[in-house]
Motif scaffolding. Structure first.
Motif, PDB file in Angstrom:
ATOM      1  N   VAL A  69      -9.549 -85.290  15.063  1.00 17.49           N
ATOM      2  CA  VAL A  69      -8.578 -85.026  16.133  1.00 17.49           C
ATOM      3  C   VAL A  69      -8.659 -86.126  17.192  1.00 17.49           C
ATOM      4  CG1 VAL A  69      -8.065 -83.476  18.062  1.00 17.49           C
ATOM      5  CG2 VAL A  69      -8.479 -82.527  15.790  1.00 17.49           C
ATOM      6  N   VAL A  70      -9.876 -86.459  17.587  1.00 23.26           N
ATOM      7  CA  VAL A  70     -10.066 -87.490  18.612  1.00 23.26           C
ATOM      8  C   VAL A  70      -9.531 -88.834  18.114  1.00 23.26           C
ATOM      9  CG1 VAL A  70     -11.780 -88.808  19.910  1.00 23.26           C
ATOM     10  CG2 VAL A  70     -12.013 -86.330  19.694  1.00 23.26           C
ATOM     11  N   LEU A  71      -9.903 -89.181  16.878  1.00 22.35           N
ATOM     12  CA  LEU A  71      -9.442 -90.457  16.322  1.00 22.35           C
ATOM     13  C   LEU A  71      -7.915 -90.519  16.271  1.00 22.35           C
ATOM     14  CD1 LEU A  71     -11.716 -91.387  13.281  1.00 22.35           C
ATOM     15  CD2 LEU A  71     -11.399 -92.635  15.418  1.00 22.35           C
ATOM     16  N   SER A  72      -7.287 -89.389  15.944  1.00 23.45           N
ATOM     17  CA  SER A  72      -5.829 -89.394  15.797  1.00 23.45           C
ATOM     18  C   SER A  72      -5.142 -89.664  17.129  1.00 23.45           C
ATOM     19  CB  SER A  72      -5.351 -88.060  15.224  1.00 23.45           C
ATOM     20  OG  SER A  72      -5.363 -87.064  16.216  1.00 23.45           O
ATOM     21  N   ALA A  73      -5.830 -89.384  18.239  1.00 21.13           N
ATOM     22  CA  ALA A  73      -5.210 -89.598  19.543  1.00 21.13           C
ATOM     23  C   ALA A  73      -5.448 -91.007  20.077  1.00 21.13           C
ATOM     24  CB  ALA A  73      -5.728 -88.564  20.546  1.00 21.13           C
ATOM     25  N   VAL A  74      -6.395 -91.732  19.447  1.00 20.20           N
ATOM     26  CA  VAL A  74      -6.762 -93.041  19.980  1.00 20.20           C
ATOM     27  C   VAL A  74      -5.587 -94.032  20.039  1.00 20.20           C
ATOM     28  CG1 VAL A  74      -8.171 -95.091  19.534  1.00 20.20           C
ATOM     29  CG2 VAL A  74      -9.226 -92.830  19.523  1.00 20.20           C
ATOM     30  N   PRO A  75      -4.773 -94.142  18.963  1.00 16.47           N
ATOM     31  CA  PRO A  75      -3.682 -95.121  19.045  1.00 16.47           C
ATOM     32  C   PRO A  75      -2.737 -94.856  20.215  1.00 16.47           C
ATOM     33  CG  PRO A  75      -3.863 -94.226  16.821  1.00 16.47           C
ATOM     34  CD  PRO A  75      -4.830 -93.479  17.657  1.00 16.47           C
ATOM     35  N   LEU A  76      -2.401 -93.578  20.432  1.00 16.81           N
ATOM     36  CA  LEU A  76      -1.506 -93.267  21.543  1.00 16.81           C
ATOM     37  C   LEU A  76      -2.203 -93.492  22.881  1.00 16.81           C
ATOM     38  CD1 LEU A  76       0.467 -90.101  20.368  1.00 16.81           C
ATOM     39  CD2 LEU A  76       1.073 -92.511  20.246  1.00 16.81           C
ATOM     40  N   LEU A  77      -3.499 -93.235  22.917  1.00 21.28           N
ATOM     41  CA  LEU A  77      -4.245 -93.472  24.154  1.00 21.28           C
ATOM     42  C   LEU A  77      -4.212 -94.957  24.505  1.00 21.28           C
ATOM     43  CD1 LEU A  77      -6.056 -92.262  26.377  1.00 21.28           C
ATOM     44  CD2 LEU A  77      -8.023 -92.864  24.954  1.00 21.28           C
ATOM     45  N   VAL A  78      -4.417 -95.797  23.499  1.00 16.32           N
ATOM     46  CA  VAL A  78      -4.374 -97.243  23.727  1.00 16.32           C
ATOM     47  C   VAL A  78      -2.986 -97.649  24.235  1.00 16.32           C
ATOM     48  CG1 VAL A  78      -4.476 -99.501  22.618  1.00 16.32           C
ATOM     49  CG2 VAL A  78      -6.163 -97.746  22.046  1.00 16.32           C
ATOM     50  N   ASN A 133     -13.150 -90.771   4.626  1.00 17.09           N
ATOM     51  CA  ASN A 133     -12.173 -89.930   3.935  1.00 17.09           C
ATOM     52  C   ASN A 133     -10.743 -90.419   4.170  1.00 17.09           C
ATOM     53  OD1 ASN A 133     -13.069 -87.354   2.404  1.00 17.09           O
ATOM     54  ND2 ASN A 133     -14.549 -87.618   4.068  1.00 17.09           N
ATOM     55  N   ASP A 134     -10.546 -91.695   3.997  1.00 14.16           N
ATOM     56  CA  ASP A 134      -9.197 -92.292   3.976  1.00 14.16           C
ATOM     57  C   ASP A 134      -8.424 -92.182   5.277  1.00 14.16           C
ATOM     58  OD1 ASP A 134      -9.657 -92.972   1.416  1.00 14.16           O
ATOM     59  OD2 ASP A 134      -8.555 -91.285   0.551  1.00 14.16           O
ATOM     60  N   PHE A 135      -9.113 -92.064   6.395  1.00 13.86           N
ATOM     61  CA  PHE A 135      -8.383 -91.923   7.651  1.00 13.86           C
ATOM     62  C   PHE A 135      -7.367 -93.045   7.845  1.00 13.86           C
ATOM     63  CE2 PHE A 135      -7.739 -92.726  12.144  1.00 13.86           C
ATOM     64  CZ  PHE A 135      -7.427 -91.461  12.616  1.00 13.86           C
ATOM     65  N   PHE A 136      -7.790 -94.278   7.553  1.00 16.67           N
ATOM     66  CA  PHE A 136      -6.894 -95.409   7.821  1.00 16.67           C
ATOM     67  C   PHE A 136      -5.688 -95.427   6.893  1.00 16.67           C
ATOM     68  CE2 PHE A 136     -10.767 -97.039   9.924  1.00 16.67           C
ATOM     69  CZ  PHE A 136     -10.226 -97.125  11.190  1.00 16.67           C
ATOM     70  N   HIS A 137      -5.884 -94.889   5.710  1.00 18.12           N
ATOM     71  CA  HIS A 137      -4.747 -94.777   4.796  1.00 18.12           C
ATOM     72  C   HIS A 137      -3.685 -93.836   5.369  1.00 18.12           C
ATOM     73  CE1 HIS A 137      -2.664 -94.793   0.977  1.00 18.12           C
ATOM     74  NE2 HIS A 137      -2.605 -93.483   1.037  1.00 18.12           N
ATOM     75  N   GLN A 186       2.889 -83.672  -0.761  1.00 16.59           N
ATOM     76  CA  GLN A 186       1.834 -82.906  -1.369  1.00 16.59           C
ATOM     77  C   GLN A 186       0.586 -83.749  -1.604  1.00 16.59           C
ATOM     78  OE1 GLN A 186       3.044 -81.466  -5.192  1.00 16.59           O
ATOM     79  NE2 GLN A 186       2.133 -79.458  -4.796  1.00 16.59           N
ATOM     80  N   SER A 187       0.795 -84.966  -2.155  1.00 15.85           N
ATOM     81  CA  SER A 187      -0.372 -85.707  -2.623  1.00 15.85           C
ATOM     82  C   SER A 187      -1.008 -86.508  -1.492  1.00 15.85           C
ATOM     83  CB  SER A 187       0.020 -86.630  -3.776  1.00 15.85           C
ATOM     84  OG  SER A 187       1.072 -87.453  -3.380  1.00 15.85           O
ATOM     85  N   ARG A 188      -2.246 -86.852  -1.729  1.00 15.47           N
ATOM     86  CA  ARG A 188      -3.055 -87.582  -0.771  1.00 15.47           C
ATOM     87  C   ARG A 188      -2.462 -88.942  -0.427  1.00 15.47           C
ATOM     88  NH1 ARG A 188      -8.388 -86.498   0.488  1.00 15.47           N
ATOM     89  NH2 ARG A 188      -9.519 -88.368   1.150  1.00 15.47           N
ATOM     90  N   ASP A 189      -1.832 -89.553  -1.430  1.00 19.89           N
ATOM     91  CA  ASP A 189      -1.265 -90.896  -1.266  1.00 19.89           C
ATOM     92  C   ASP A 189      -0.279 -91.001  -0.111  1.00 19.89           C
ATOM     93  OD1 ASP A 189      -2.582 -92.324  -3.054  1.00 19.89           O
ATOM     94  OD2 ASP A 189      -0.963 -92.486  -4.545  1.00 19.89           O
ATOM     95  N   VAL A 190       0.535 -89.987   0.062  1.00 18.22           N
ATOM     96  CA  VAL A 190       1.609 -90.070   1.051  1.00 18.22           C
ATOM     97  C   VAL A 190       1.327 -89.193   2.269  1.00 18.22           C
ATOM     98  CG1 VAL A 190       3.389 -90.669  -0.616  1.00 18.22           C
ATOM     99  CG2 VAL A 190       2.929 -88.274  -0.130  1.00 18.22           C
ATOM    100  N   ARG A 191       0.087 -88.766   2.406  1.00 15.62           N
ATOM    101  CA  ARG A 191      -0.257 -87.893   3.525  1.00 15.62           C
ATOM    102  C   ARG A 191      -0.172 -88.656   4.841  1.00 15.62           C
ATOM    103  NH1 ARG A 191      -5.690 -85.041   2.256  1.00 15.62           N
ATOM    104  NH2 ARG A 191      -4.452 -84.063   0.621  1.00 15.62           N
ATOM    105  N   VAL A 192       0.412 -88.020   5.858  1.00 13.25           N
ATOM    106  CA  VAL A 192       0.450 -88.636   7.191  1.00 13.25           C
ATOM    107  C   VAL A 192      -0.602 -87.973   8.086  1.00 13.25           C
ATOM    108  CG1 VAL A 192       2.842 -89.419   7.104  1.00 13.25           C
ATOM    109  CG2 VAL A 192       2.330 -87.090   7.839  1.00 13.25           C
ATOM    110  N   LEU A 193      -0.841 -88.575   9.249  1.00 11.80           N
ATOM    111  CA  LEU A 193      -1.954 -88.132  10.097  1.00 11.80           C
ATOM    112  C   LEU A 193      -1.992 -86.637  10.431  1.00 11.80           C
ATOM    113  CD1 LEU A 193      -2.966 -90.703  12.842  1.00 11.80           C
ATOM    114  CD2 LEU A 193      -4.294 -89.813  10.948  1.00 11.80           C
TER     115      LEU A 193
END
Lengths: 304, 306
Positions: free
Chosen positions: A276-285, A93-97, A247-254
């Motif tokens: 939620v877990v995935l969103s914390a991974v970059p900061l954890l790294v 569902n576009d997480f990386f976007h 508003q739109s999916r294109d510009v949605r942030v985490l």
């Protein structure tokens, strides 16, 4: 420097010898380990750890739990058949976007904030006219303005500028609101640069930009680190601006995507928590790689 | 101001008299701050006298919004809840952050280890924390179903009597780590000689805490308290995700009331009135704290000279 120092009590506190900026863990100052152990403190410390860890443990094990498993089993016992399915659904569902959008907004905002705040701080500290001090007073006022309270006019302005629902709508206002605290922190460091250094560089014929780059920047590294890390966290985690200005999916942030996942996955709690877990991974790294710098940097600039 | 305008400085070539950098250095910051912070600040006052649904164009309505908002029960409720929220948050967060900071500054190995883990909440955004605790406090698959204690409430965020306090706890979970880092850094700057002298004088641990640690941390305490108080006054994210102001209006503090009035009920004028109230309270609070800190700083300067 100007004489109206009374108005800015911050400067009085600047005189502490070493800014704690350098990430040298200096534990020798603390009490001698020979004294009897503080049992009460120890117990409280471990208790606080439990308070901190329990929710994190809960979301991690739930993120690996199958949906059907959720209501039947004890929520604090890890699933016997852990699954990666939740993470797959989130990534599909576009997480990386959304992740990329967050990276763009954070990097752009922090880069501009660092540059303009540093330049403004240099002007404020070294200006010979009264303008520097006045500007500083106005900017200090900005620290007391609650950002949330100006969101409606910001929304109006962004609509009028035709920037609604673009990444610009997130970057521009967040730069503005990050400036006051950033300038305050950097000014505190630039002030400690001896005037003679500026003079001698000027004697050697250095222009403003050269002084800025070769003297002010190297001398304010701890402040720049603090500003960079602190503001990056603010922007990375920011929720109100994206909620109202996009508003739109294109510009949605985490952070907004987490909120939307919750609506979209409605009863799919494990998938929401996987996000939620995935969103914390970059900061954890980042934390694992640069813990010393992050912890020291986060507080160095606040160090009075 | 006249001085700033008169000397035209192009690359500093027009004579050696002027020493300071040109205003151009500050211009980008001034522009950003002016356009996206100062103008909106004025704009919120103007909009509080306008009627606007968020899409069309605003029209002037005088004091209508002010009367309507100030008479509304929601506003009174929100003001009271905000007061409770700010006060209780502070009473909870400040001592915990202070004690943790002192704890984390200790030399013991296990404390260094715990400090590494105490940082973890800072890795999560407010939305992430909100969703985490929403799940953890769920009556269906949350902590209440996991632990065999009858006294644990089945409803945490769904119970209007305790929802606000549950929210305050979660906000504390989120922000105590940062403030304890500030205190930790503050404690590390206290000269060890003070403690050595106190030990020689026979002062115990508690005595040393109150006579050395606490007074030495006063600037840290002011910085941290200002961030805490003004921060929680305008805090929106977590409360919005956790409860959206509910159940009923049990957690509808001012910033949420503003959001709901403006962006759910499309009454931007009314929401602007609430915003002006927020700005006024926020400014008063920080100026008051600044005054306190200003006077205590002068005291300390004298003490330093003596």
């Amino acid at each position: 420097m100007s004489t109206e120092t009374v108005k800015t009590p911050e400067r009085a506190a600047e005189k502490v010898v070493t800014p704690a900026g350098r990430p040298t863990p200096n534990r020798r100052k603390a009490r001698k380990p020979t004294e009897r152990p503080n049992v009460l403190a120890g117990i409280s410390g471990w208790l606080w750890l439990a308070v901190i860890i329990l929710p994190i443990y809960f979301i991690v094990i739930t993120a690996f739990r199958d949906r059907s498993d959720l209501a039947q089993s004890n929520p604090l016992v890890p699933s016997t058949e852990p699954t990666l399915g939740n993470f797959v659904r989130v990534i599909e569902n576009d997480f990386f976007h959304f992740f990329l959008n967050s990276v763009i907004v954070t990097l752009a905002t922090v880069a501009v904030v660092l540059a303009v705040s540093l330049m403004a701080s240099y002007y404020i500290v070294r200006s010979v006219s009264a303008g520097g001090q006045r500007l500083f007073s106005v900017i200090l006022l900005g620290i007391a303005i609650p950002v949330q309270a100006t969101i409606i006019p910001v929304y109006y302005l962004i609509r009028q500028l035709g920037l609604y629902d673009t990444l610009w709508a997130l970057i521009l206002p967040q730069i503005a609101f990050a400036i006051p605290l950033s300038v305050l922190i950097i000014v505190n460091f630039v002030r400690d640069i001896p005037a003679e250094l500026f003079e001698s560089m000027r004697m050697d014929g250095a222009g403003e930009w050269k002084i800025l780059w070769n003297l002010v920047v190297p001398m304010s590294i701890p402040a720049l680190m603090t500003v960079g890390i602190y503001q990056a966290l603010q922007v990375w985690n920011g929720f109100l601006f994206p909620l109202i200005l996009t508003q739109s999916r294109d510009v949605r942030v985490l952070p907004l995507s987490l909120w939307e996942y919750q609506g979209q996955f409605a009863i799919d709690v494990p998938a929401t928590l996987a996000a939620v877990v995935l969103s914390a991974v970059p900061l954890l790294v980042a934390y694992i790689l640069g813990r010393r710098y992050i912890v020291a940097g986060l507080t160095a600039g606040f160090g009075k | 101001m006249t001085q700033t305008a008169s000397p035209v400085r192009r690359g500093g070539t027009t004579g050696r008299r002027q020493k300071g950098p040109s205003f151009l250095m500050a211009l980008p910051a001034v522009l950003f701050f002016g356009v996206f912070a100062l103008i909106p600040l004025a704009g919120v006052v103007v909009l509080s006298f306008m009627s606007w649904d968020g899409l069309g164009s605003p029209s002037f309505v005088g004091l209508d919004n002010w009367f309507r908002i100030l008479e509304r029960d929601h506003t009174h409720n929100a003001l009271w809840l905000t007061f409770v929220f700010v006060t209780v948050s502070f009473i909870f967060q400040a001592p915990v952050a202070l004690l943790l900071g002192v704890f984390m500054a200790g030399a013991q190995k296990y404390r260094a280890f715990l400090s590494v883990l105490f940082f973890l909440p800072l890795l999560f955004s407010s939305v992430a924390v909100g969703l985490t605790f929403q799940a953890l406090f769920s009556p269906n698959y949350g902590i209440s179903t996991a632990l065999p204690f009858d006294w644990l409430p089945a409803q945490w965020l769904g119970n209007p009597d305790i929802a606000l306090y549950v929210v305050i706890f979660v906000v504390g979970w989120c922000f105590v780590p940062f403030h304890s880092l500030l205190y930790q850094a503050g404690v590390r700057q206290i000269p060890a000689s003070l403690y050595e002298a106190a030990t020689i004088d026979g002062a115990g641990r508690v005595r040393q805490f109150f006579s050395i640690t606490l007074p030495q941390l006063r600037y840290t305490a002011i910085t941290s308290s200002t961030l805490m108080l003004v921060g929680s006054l305008t805090y929106f994210d977590l409360v919005f995700v956790l409860t959206q102001g509910g159940p009923g209006s049990a957690t509808r503090i001012l910033p949420l009331d503003m959001y709901i009035t403006g962006f759910r009920n499309f009454d931007m004028g009314g929401a602007s009135v609430i915003a002006v109230i927020l700005v006024a309270v926020g400014l008063t609070l920080s100026l008051a704290l600044n005054k306190i800190s200003g006077s205590s700083r002068m005291e300390s300067d004298k003490a330093g000279m003596g």
